[in-house]
Design a protein around this motif. Sequence first.
Motif, PDB file in Angstrom:
ATOM      1  N   MET A  94       9.622  -1.776  17.721  1.00  0.00           N
ATOM      2  CA  MET A  94      10.686  -1.889  18.075  1.00  0.00           C
ATOM      3  C   MET A  94      11.260  -1.396  16.904  1.00  0.00           C
ATOM      4  N   ASN A  95      12.205  -0.595  16.529  1.00  0.00           N
ATOM      5  CA  ASN A  95      12.963  -0.612  14.998  1.00  0.00           C
ATOM      6  C   ASN A  95      14.677  -1.146  14.835  1.00  0.00           C
ATOM      7  N   ASN A  96      14.919  -1.140  13.189  1.00  0.00           N
ATOM      8  CA  ASN A  96      16.171  -1.513  13.578  1.00  0.00           C
ATOM      9  C   ASN A  96      16.379  -1.993  14.471  1.00  0.00           C
ATOM     10  N   LEU A  97      16.369  -3.984  14.868  1.00  0.00           N
ATOM     11  CA  LEU A  97      16.686  -4.145  16.305  1.00  0.00           C
ATOM     12  C   LEU A  97      18.294  -4.901  15.745  1.00  0.00           C
ATOM     13  N   LYS A  98      18.185  -4.651  17.035  1.00  0.00           N
ATOM     14  CA  LYS A  98      19.417  -5.888  17.207  1.00  0.00           C
ATOM     15  C   LYS A  98      19.880  -6.555  18.212  1.00  0.00           C
ATOM     16  N   PRO A  99      21.052  -7.772  17.879  1.00  0.00           N
ATOM     17  CA  PRO A  99      21.373  -8.889  18.329  1.00  0.00           C
ATOM     18  C   PRO A  99      21.339  -8.527  19.870  1.00  0.00           C
ATOM     19  N   GLU A 100      21.854  -7.245  20.450  1.00  0.00           N
ATOM     20  CA  GLU A 100      21.466  -7.194  21.857  1.00  0.00           C
ATOM     21  C   GLU A 100      20.468  -6.885  22.214  1.00  0.00           C
ATOM     22  N   THR A 105      11.282   0.160  40.822  1.00  0.00           N
ATOM     23  CA  THR A 105      10.793  -0.013  41.576  1.00  0.00           C
ATOM     24  C   THR A 105       9.111   1.009  41.785  1.00  0.00           C
ATOM     25  N   HIS A 106       8.997   1.961  41.078  1.00  0.00           N
ATOM     26  CA  HIS A 106       7.676   2.477  41.554  1.00  0.00           C
ATOM     27  C   HIS A 106       6.356   1.311  40.397  1.00  0.00           C
ATOM     28  N   TYR A 107       6.989   1.108  39.683  1.00  0.00           N
ATOM     29  CA  TYR A 107       5.733  -0.727  39.377  1.00  0.00           C
ATOM     30  C   TYR A 107       5.736  -1.416  39.858  1.00  0.00           C
ATOM     31  N   ALA A 108       4.545  -1.916  40.611  1.00  0.00           N
ATOM     32  CA  ALA A 108       3.578  -2.977  41.269  1.00  0.00           C
ATOM     33  C   ALA A 108       3.700  -3.928  40.588  1.00  0.00           C
ATOM     34  N   TYR A 109       2.873  -3.510  39.313  1.00  0.00           N
ATOM     35  CA  TYR A 109       2.496  -4.775  38.132  1.00  0.00           C
ATOM     36  C   TYR A 109       3.117  -5.252  37.445  1.00  0.00           C
ATOM     37  N   TRP A 110       3.469  -5.950  36.655  1.00  0.00           N
ATOM     38  CA  TRP A 110       4.693  -6.399  36.062  1.00  0.00           C
ATOM     39  C   TRP A 110       3.597  -7.723  34.887  1.00  0.00           C
ATOM     40  N   GLY A 111       3.551  -7.581  33.811  1.00  0.00           N
ATOM     41  CA  GLY A 111       3.440  -9.684  33.499  1.00  0.00           C
ATOM     42  C   GLY A 111       3.875 -10.478  32.844  1.00  0.00           C
ATOM     43  N   GLN A 112       3.947 -11.302  32.703  1.00  0.00           N
ATOM     44  CA  GLN A 112       4.632 -12.113  32.180  1.00  0.00           C
ATOM     45  C   GLN A 112       5.672 -12.336  31.290  1.00  0.00           C
ATOM     46  N   GLY A 113       5.504 -11.415  31.077  1.00  0.00           N
ATOM     47  CA  GLY A 113       6.974 -11.547  29.924  1.00  0.00           C
ATOM     48  C   GLY A 113       6.308 -11.865  28.023  1.00  0.00           C
ATOM     49  N   THR A 114       7.145 -11.408  27.007  1.00  0.00           N
ATOM     50  CA  THR A 114       7.578 -11.741  25.533  1.00  0.00           C
ATOM     51  C   THR A 114       8.845 -11.779  25.469  1.00  0.00           C
ATOM     52  N   GLN A 115       9.484 -13.368  24.622  1.00  0.00           N
ATOM     53  CA  GLN A 115      10.191 -13.154  24.317  1.00  0.00           C
ATOM     54  C   GLN A 115      10.933 -12.204  22.503  1.00  0.00           C
ATOM     55  N   VAL A 116      11.157 -12.049  22.942  1.00  0.00           N
ATOM     56  CA  VAL A 116      11.759 -11.095  21.509  1.00  0.00           C
ATOM     57  C   VAL A 116      13.751 -11.638  21.696  1.00  0.00           C
ATOM     58  N   THR A 117      13.495 -12.043  19.675  1.00  0.00           N
ATOM     59  CA  THR A 117      15.196 -13.059  20.100  1.00  0.00           C
ATOM     60  C   THR A 117      15.357 -11.735  18.241  1.00  0.00           C
ATOM     61  N   VAL A 118      16.639 -10.960  18.397  1.00  0.00           N
ATOM     62  CA  VAL A 118      17.102 -10.885  17.186  1.00  0.00           C
ATOM     63  C   VAL A 118      17.992 -11.277  16.267  1.00  0.00           C
ATOM     64  N   SER A 119      17.763 -12.089  15.739  1.00  0.00           N
ATOM     65  CA  SER A 119      19.312 -12.875  14.760  1.00  0.00           C
ATOM     66  C   SER A 119      20.227 -12.345  13.990  1.00  0.00           C
ATOM     67  N   SER A 120      21.711 -12.040  14.347  1.00  0.00           N
ATOM     68  CA  SER A 120      22.943 -11.504  13.554  1.00  0.00           C
ATOM     69  C   SER A 120      22.213 -11.990  11.841  1.00  0.00           C
TER      70      SER A 120
END
Length: 125
Positions: free
Chosen positions: A83-89, A110-125
């Motif tokens: 991820m480049n040039n990240l934005k707050p959104e 709905t095509h995807y049956a398997y999911w990870g637990q997720g990882t937080q990405v936070t972009v500050s302005s």
Amino acid sequence: QVQLVESGGGLVQAGASLSVSCAASGGTFSNLAMGWFRQAPGKEREFVAAISRSGGSIDYADSVKGRFIISRDNNKNTVYLQMNNLKPEDTAVYYCAADRNRYYGGPVRTHYAYWGQGTQVTVSS
């Protein structure tokens, strides 16, 4: 049973770059179409990027096109999202997902049956 584990999230400033990874286990990785989705607080989970089993087909959401790059290494059972040039959104929990039934899962959640637990990405302005 396919298991997915994301890593690499964090807090960055706007304009910075960040890479997240997703390691898969429990299946033959080269038989999995992979995708990245994200969910911001109070919003629906939305498509970010998708890559086919071989890596030959790739698609991005319009909001990240030209800034994010999805790739995979079938020898390491891992899919990446640069991820480049990240934005707050772009702030959200990022999830990787696997589709075992199709060569390419595309943007359809709905095509995807398997999911990870997720990882937080936070972009500050």
